[in-house]
Every structure is written in C-alpha cells, then in structure tokens.
Design a protein around this motif. Structure first.
Motif, PDB file in Angstrom:
ATOM      1  N   HIS B  88       0.822  -1.212   0.000  1.00 43.56           N
ATOM      2  CA  HIS B  88       0.000   0.000   0.000  1.00 43.56           C
ATOM      3  C   HIS B  88       0.860   1.268   0.000  1.00 43.56           C
ATOM      4  O   HIS B  88       0.503   2.261  -0.637  1.00 43.56           O
ATOM      5  CB  HIS B  88      -0.966  -0.014   1.191  1.00 43.56           C
ATOM      6  CG  HIS B  88      -2.140  -0.928   0.957  1.00 43.56           C
ATOM      7  ND1 HIS B  88      -3.119  -1.134   1.881  1.00 43.56           N
ATOM      8  CD2 HIS B  88      -2.484  -1.679  -0.115  1.00 43.56           C
ATOM      9  CE1 HIS B  88      -4.019  -1.985   1.394  1.00 43.56           C
ATOM     10  NE2 HIS B  88      -3.637  -2.335   0.193  1.00 43.56           N
ATOM     11  N   ASP B  89       1.994   1.220   0.694  1.00 43.44           N
ATOM     12  CA  ASP B  89       2.907   2.373   0.658  1.00 43.44           C
ATOM     13  C   ASP B  89       3.339   2.679  -0.766  1.00 43.44           C
ATOM     14  O   ASP B  89       3.449   3.844  -1.155  1.00 43.44           O
ATOM     15  CB  ASP B  89       4.178   2.098   1.486  1.00 43.44           C
ATOM     16  CG  ASP B  89       3.905   2.171   2.982  1.00 43.44           C
ATOM     17  OD1 ASP B  89       2.802   2.600   3.373  1.00 43.44           O
ATOM     18  OD2 ASP B  89       4.788   1.782   3.758  1.00 43.44           O
ATOM     19  N   VAL B  91       1.752   2.173  -3.526  1.00 47.21           N
ATOM     20  CA  VAL B  91       0.690   2.860  -4.251  1.00 47.21           C
ATOM     21  C   VAL B  91       0.702   4.335  -3.853  1.00 47.21           C
ATOM     22  O   VAL B  91       0.584   5.228  -4.688  1.00 47.21           O
ATOM     23  CB  VAL B  91      -0.693   2.276  -3.903  1.00 47.21           C
ATOM     24  CG1 VAL B  91      -1.778   3.014  -4.673  1.00 47.21           C
ATOM     25  CG2 VAL B  91      -0.754   0.794  -4.216  1.00 47.21           C
ATOM     26  N   ILE B  92       0.858   4.546  -2.558  1.00 48.56           N
ATOM     27  CA  ILE B  92       0.743   5.904  -2.037  1.00 48.56           C
ATOM     28  C   ILE B  92       1.943   6.763  -2.424  1.00 48.56           C
ATOM     29  O   ILE B  92       1.797   7.927  -2.774  1.00 48.56           O
ATOM     30  CB  ILE B  92       0.501   5.845  -0.524  1.00 48.56           C
ATOM     31  CG1 ILE B  92      -0.973   5.464  -0.313  1.00 48.56           C
ATOM     32  CG2 ILE B  92       0.840   7.153   0.165  1.00 48.56           C
ATOM     33  CD1 ILE B  92      -1.328   4.959   1.015  1.00 48.56           C
ATOM     34  N   GLU B  94       3.556   6.336  -5.013  1.00 43.36           N
ATOM     35  CA  GLU B  94       3.709   6.237  -6.461  1.00 43.36           C
ATOM     36  C   GLU B  94       5.132   5.843  -6.820  1.00 43.36           C
ATOM     37  O   GLU B  94       5.694   6.302  -7.807  1.00 43.36           O
ATOM     38  CB  GLU B  94       3.301   7.544  -7.155  1.00 43.36           C
ATOM     39  CG  GLU B  94       1.798   7.734  -7.101  1.00 43.36           C
ATOM     40  CD  GLU B  94       1.350   9.108  -7.545  1.00 43.36           C
ATOM     41  OE1 GLU B  94       2.211   9.954  -7.823  1.00 43.36           O
ATOM     42  OE2 GLU B  94       0.140   9.318  -7.627  1.00 43.36           O
ATOM     43  N   ILE B 114      -3.940  -2.477  -4.350  1.00 37.28           N
ATOM     44  CA  ILE B 114      -4.773  -2.200  -3.168  1.00 37.28           C
ATOM     45  C   ILE B 114      -5.385  -3.494  -2.634  1.00 37.28           C
ATOM     46  O   ILE B 114      -5.267  -3.820  -1.452  1.00 37.28           O
ATOM     47  CB  ILE B 114      -5.874  -1.170  -3.499  1.00 37.28           C
ATOM     48  CG1 ILE B 114      -5.229   0.178  -3.810  1.00 37.28           C
ATOM     49  CG2 ILE B 114      -6.856  -1.034  -2.341  1.00 37.28           C
ATOM     50  CD1 ILE B 114      -6.185   1.205  -4.368  1.00 37.28           C
ATOM     51  N   LEU B 149      -1.346   2.548  11.098  1.00 37.54           N
ATOM     52  CA  LEU B 149      -2.105   3.305  10.101  1.00 37.54           C
ATOM     53  C   LEU B 149      -2.355   4.736  10.535  1.00 37.54           C
ATOM     54  O   LEU B 149      -2.394   5.647   9.706  1.00 37.54           O
ATOM     55  CB  LEU B 149      -3.397   2.572   9.776  1.00 37.54           C
ATOM     56  CG  LEU B 149      -3.047   1.270   9.031  1.00 37.54           C
ATOM     57  CD1 LEU B 149      -4.140   0.259   9.155  1.00 37.54           C
ATOM     58  CD2 LEU B 149      -2.687   1.584   7.592  1.00 37.54           C
ATOM     59  N   GLU B 152       0.669   6.474   9.522  1.00 39.47           N
ATOM     60  CA  GLU B 152       0.691   6.715   8.074  1.00 39.47           C
ATOM     61  C   GLU B 152      -0.263   7.858   7.704  1.00 39.47           C
ATOM     62  O   GLU B 152       0.061   8.696   6.859  1.00 39.47           O
ATOM     63  CB  GLU B 152       0.266   5.451   7.316  1.00 39.47           C
ATOM     64  CG  GLU B 152       1.187   4.246   7.491  1.00 39.47           C
ATOM     65  CD  GLU B 152       2.445   4.324   6.633  1.00 39.47           C
ATOM     66  OE1 GLU B 152       2.754   5.401   6.098  1.00 39.47           O
ATOM     67  OE2 GLU B 152       3.135   3.288   6.511  1.00 39.47           O
ATOM     68  N   LEU B 156       0.529  11.518   5.921  1.00 36.90           N
ATOM     69  CA  LEU B 156      -0.175  12.090   4.767  1.00 36.90           C
ATOM     70  C   LEU B 156      -0.715  13.476   5.094  1.00 36.90           C
ATOM     71  O   LEU B 156      -0.614  14.410   4.299  1.00 36.90           O
ATOM     72  CB  LEU B 156      -1.357  11.197   4.370  1.00 36.90           C
ATOM     73  CG  LEU B 156      -1.088  10.022   3.457  1.00 36.90           C
ATOM     74  CD1 LEU B 156      -2.387   9.303   3.169  1.00 36.90           C
ATOM     75  CD2 LEU B 156      -0.443  10.482   2.152  1.00 36.90           C
TER      76      LEU B 156
END
Lengths: 326, 326
Positions: B88-89, B91-92, B94, B114, B149, B152, B156
């Motif tokens: 997931h990191d 994806v986040i 990129e 995901i 989370l 995280e 963000l």
C-alpha cells in the motif's frame, strides 16, 4: 445519533440495535489527531442500509444463547469490514459518488482512502477480538476476508475480457459479495451457540441472499441514472466489468457486443447501443430470473431455521430487500 | 527457496528459520486463479532483510517455552503484515521501484495493489489465528495495526507542511515504523511465556530499534541515489514528507527552506539547494546522533533480558543493522 434506513422503521428493536452498532463503531474510531478522526467518522456515519449487521443481529437469535451486547459488537465488526471494502472499492472504481455523497477518495485523494480502509480493517478485528473468546471465529473472519479479496482480484483480472462465463461470474460474486452476507449470518448463529446444522443453514441462507443481492445490484446498474442509485449509470460496463445481464446477452449477440467492447472507452452512443442489445436479448429479465431463484433458495433455507420472531423478520426483510427495483 | 539476506549468513539457524517463514507465507497464498496467485507470490518472494521476523524469532527465545513452529508462524504473520503495508505504501508513494524491482502497482496498476495488500492483511490474521490460542494476542495485533495506520495517516496529513515539530515526527514514526518492531519483539516474548517484565523489555527494545531504524532510513533518503537504495533519491522531500534531517535544519534556516518548499514541485536544482542547506545546518549528523541514542537505549534494554545465545545475536544484529550506511 444517525437515524436508520427507512427499511427498518417497522422494526423498533432492530432499529435501536443498529443505532447501537453505529455507536460501537464510533467508539472504536479514536484518533488523537481530530482532523483525521473526523474524516474517518464521516465514512462510518454515511451508512447505507446496514444489511450485513441486520443479518448478523437477526441470526444471533437462532441459537439458545442470545447475548445482545455481543450480537451488537459482531454486527459492528461486520459493518466495519464492509465499510473498509467500500472505501477501497471507491478508490478502485474511481467513483466520485457513493450513496450520493462525495467519496473520501475524491475529497482527500486516493492515498488517504487506502490507509483509512486499512484502518477500518484493523478496527474490525479489534472489535471482534474484544467480544469473542473464539480464536477460530477470528480465523473464520480472516479467511472470509481472503475470499472477498480473491473475488475482487478476479474481477480486476477479468476486466475488459469477453463476457463469456456465467460460472466465473458466479464464483466471483460469491467471493466479493455473498461471502460477507454468509459470514454475517454464520457469525451470528455461531456466537449464539446454534447447532452445527443451524449454523450451516444460516451460512447458506446468507450466501443465497448475497448472490441475489449482487445480481440485482448488477441489474440496477443498467437501469440507473446519476440520480437514482447515487452513482453514475452503467458504471460497471464503462469500467470493463461485465456482469450477468451482459453475459446472458452475449450468448446471442457475441459479435455485436464484441465490436462495441473492443473500443478503448465507451461513448454515450455506445452505451445506448449496448443497452439496446441487452434489451433485445432479454438480458435483464434473464438475470432477474436467476436472482429470483437465489431468493427462493434463501427463503426456503430460512424456513428450516427454528421458529421465532427473528425468523419472521428475517423472511420479511429478505423478501422486501430482494424485490427492490431501485 | 529464496536465499536469505547476507546479513543473516553468519547465523545458520536463523537463516533456516527465515526460509521456513517464507514457506509458511507461500503456503497461505493459495488462490485458484494461478495468475493472481503468481502475482501475489511475487510480492512475497521479493523479501528484503526480513528484520521483523528476525526479531520475532529471536524474542521467541526469551521465555521458558520456546516453540519453534509457533515462532516461525508468528514471524510469518508479522512479515505478511509488513508486506501488506509495503504494497500500500508503494501505491501511495507512487514509487516505481522497491528493492530495485518494479513494484506491483507499476506492473499491474494501483487497483491490483490495493486488493493484494488487503489480501496480505487477511493472511496475516489467518496465520496468527492458526497458531495462537490467545484472542488477546490477536487483539493486540489489530490494535498495533491501527497505530501503524494512524502514523501513516498523520504522515499524509502533514505532507507539505513546514517541518517544524520534532515531537510530531517522533510520534509519527513511532506509529508507522517502531510499532511493528515493538510488536514483533513483544509477540515473540509473550508466546514463549516470558514474564511480564521481560515482555515489557522486549516491547521497549523493539520500539527503540524501530525508532533508530526509521531515522536512519530517513537519513539515507538524503544520501541515496537511484542505484544505492533501489529507490529514487530524496523521494521523501519530493513527496512533501519532511523528515528529521530537514526538521533539524529548519531550526536555523526556516526562511530559506520555506522559500524552497512553497514551490509546487522541486526541480533538481531545488533539491540541490535543499541538500546544501541541510549540510550547512548539520542536519544529517544531528539526526544520526538521535538514531545513536535510540540504538544505545535498545542495546541497554536488550542487556536486561535473560542471558542466552539468542541475546548475543540480538545485540550483534541490532548493532550491525543500526550502523548501516546504505
């Protein structure tokens, strides 16, 4: 306190329990940073029909040991699991609307929604672990979650491939949708110490309900406009997700449908042509027939459960819910 | 069988156990659709140092009841949890590279990553539930996952805001990184029936190790080029994630740094200027000082654990790992 969906207004106990379910979920969303907490609560409060908790609550009355507090907690865990999948689905569908509201991903971008969904997954297990003594129940939940995700991955993998296989479609929705309904009924039954036969019946009933539910959802996607369902019409076809009405239609109109689907993106004219082909092939009513067969199976399975007020409600809401046309 | 990281080649038992950890993870990734299974296994096999399982395995020898099979399973669960967060990191962030390999999201797009991450989360709980009798252990894991989370989400939320608060930075990395190290040490200790004092020590040691580890990681991000770390240099700063070296530098060069950071995206010249400011402010060596303090705390906490071969290894790998310069 958010009021429950109109579907449940005839059932004051159920409505009250659903409010308690929301309260339990909210209690578990505790984050020091109040801005983040508010964002996640916003997802939690934008609850829909709360079908999974409803089934969990009712099936908690199958066995001899109904424990209201535990039933509410289990229902809360299952709704949280459902919410987590919705948040991630929204990222994946790039949907900007969910139940008529701006989605979390649209508001705060995808990054946020991914971790928020993960956070809700964790909460689901925290609530469950907090209210059950059974490790095997937690394992069952984790395994069910695996099945849901395998269904979702299969749907992604199949995107934009010819809508040929009914069998694969059914396997997919069995994972991505029916599994969570089955789990809700099963968990309720197990925690009330229902017999093995009864928990099996509960599981099956939930499975049939979920299958019918998803097929109807897929039919509605072809009938919706941007206002009725709170999401854009024919979103599935646009996203390369080919569901039962299209699969049935493909049996008679493979060439025409393939010609449309090979285009990179469907214009509104293409969508119109697709709809016309589905009408010609009776795709929607064929799909509805199968949904009705699952509904019948669900109802006759519920019939075999021990008598009680819960059972009458279970039957009545299942009939109502699966007769929905919007 | 994938061979383990060179770091562990001096420890044949540990290496063997790590291979068994990988085998357990692979056994649990079972999907009918072999294409999907292969994709997910690929993520699982691209293992890095496997630090979290190493700490879990070693701390499983703190208490009187070492159970090798259980220790391996717990280590597998914790590595799976870590892998899920990595997917997931990616994806986040990129990020297109992770450990030098093309990431799953780059290969199969974000959507896939995901659900694959979610699937790995489920597997983590399945493995754990399969090998522990303790519901409270599962609850502890779920709560730890929540903390990861929240860390995280906080990261963000703080993106592109002035790098002012050391306290907030430490709280954030305590959640997003140190919690999983603490959990690994703690879970190992608990399952070996270590005393309360010992499990508390194990937890603290893991926490300090994780804090030092993340600070060093953040330092390395400023020193890396696209080849050394297997990821792009100064990726954090580019993504608006302002870590300890920058926070320290900001104390003396707020105006200049703010002037750079208000730009929409940093050019390589900007990055060069930022690096120069950090050099002037001694940002990297100040950060390294704090990492060393955490390392010291970790080592003196490990010292208080019962003697044994595991303890010598624990100290030695902690020293080595936290002295890494690339």
């Amino acid at each position: 306190m958010v009021s429950t969906h109109p579907l449940w207004h005839d059932y004051p106990n159920l409505s009250q329990n659903l409010n308690q379910v929301e309260a339990v979920i909210n209690q578990h969303i505790r984050i020091k940073n109040k801005k983040i907490e508010a964002q996640i609560r916003r997802v939690a409060e934008n609850s829909g029909k709360m079908l999974r908790p409803v089934y969990a609550l009712l099936c908690s009355q199958i066995g001899p040991d109904y424990d209201e507090e535990k039933a509410i907690a289990i229902a809360a865990a299952l709704e949280t699991l459902h919410m987590a999948t919705l948040v991630h689905d929204d990222v994946i569908d790039e949907a900007d609307l969910r139940r008529g509201q701006e989605t979390l991903h649209a508001k705060k971008d995808n990054r946020y929604a991914i971790y928020a969904g993960d956070y809700l997954f964790s909460i689901c297990f925290t609530i469950l672990a907090n209210h059950t003594n059974s490790v095997s129940m937690l394992e069952y939940n984790a395994r069910s979650m695996e099945k849901v995700l395998i269904g979702e991955l299969d749907q992604l993998e199949s995107r934009y491939t010819s809508p040929k296989s009914i069998k694969r479609y059914l396997a997919r929705i069995s994972g991505k949708t029916a599994q969570l309904f089955a789990l809700s009924c099963y968990t309720g039954a197990v925690e009330s110490n229902a017999s093995k036969r009864q928990t099996r019946l509960a599981y099956n009933a939930g499975h049939y309900i979920g299958m019918a539910f998803q097929i109807i959802d897929d039919i509605l996607d072809y009938q919706a406009n941007d206002n009725t369902l709170g999401k854009p019409a024919m979103a599935d076809a646009k996203n390369g997700i080919y569901t039962l009405p299209l699969i049935y239609s493909y049996q008679n109109h493979a060439t025409e449908i393939d010609a449309l689907l090979t285009k990179q993106s469907l214009t509104s004219e293409d969508l119109h042509d697709l709809q016309a082909l589905i009408d010609q092939a009776d795709g929607l009513s064929k799909a509805l027939q199968l949904a009705k067969r699952y509904t019948k199976k669900a109802l006759s399975t519920i019939d075999k459960l021990p008598n009680g007020e819960y059972k009458a409600i279970l039957k009545s809401i299942t009939e109502k819910m699966l007769a929905r046309t919007m």
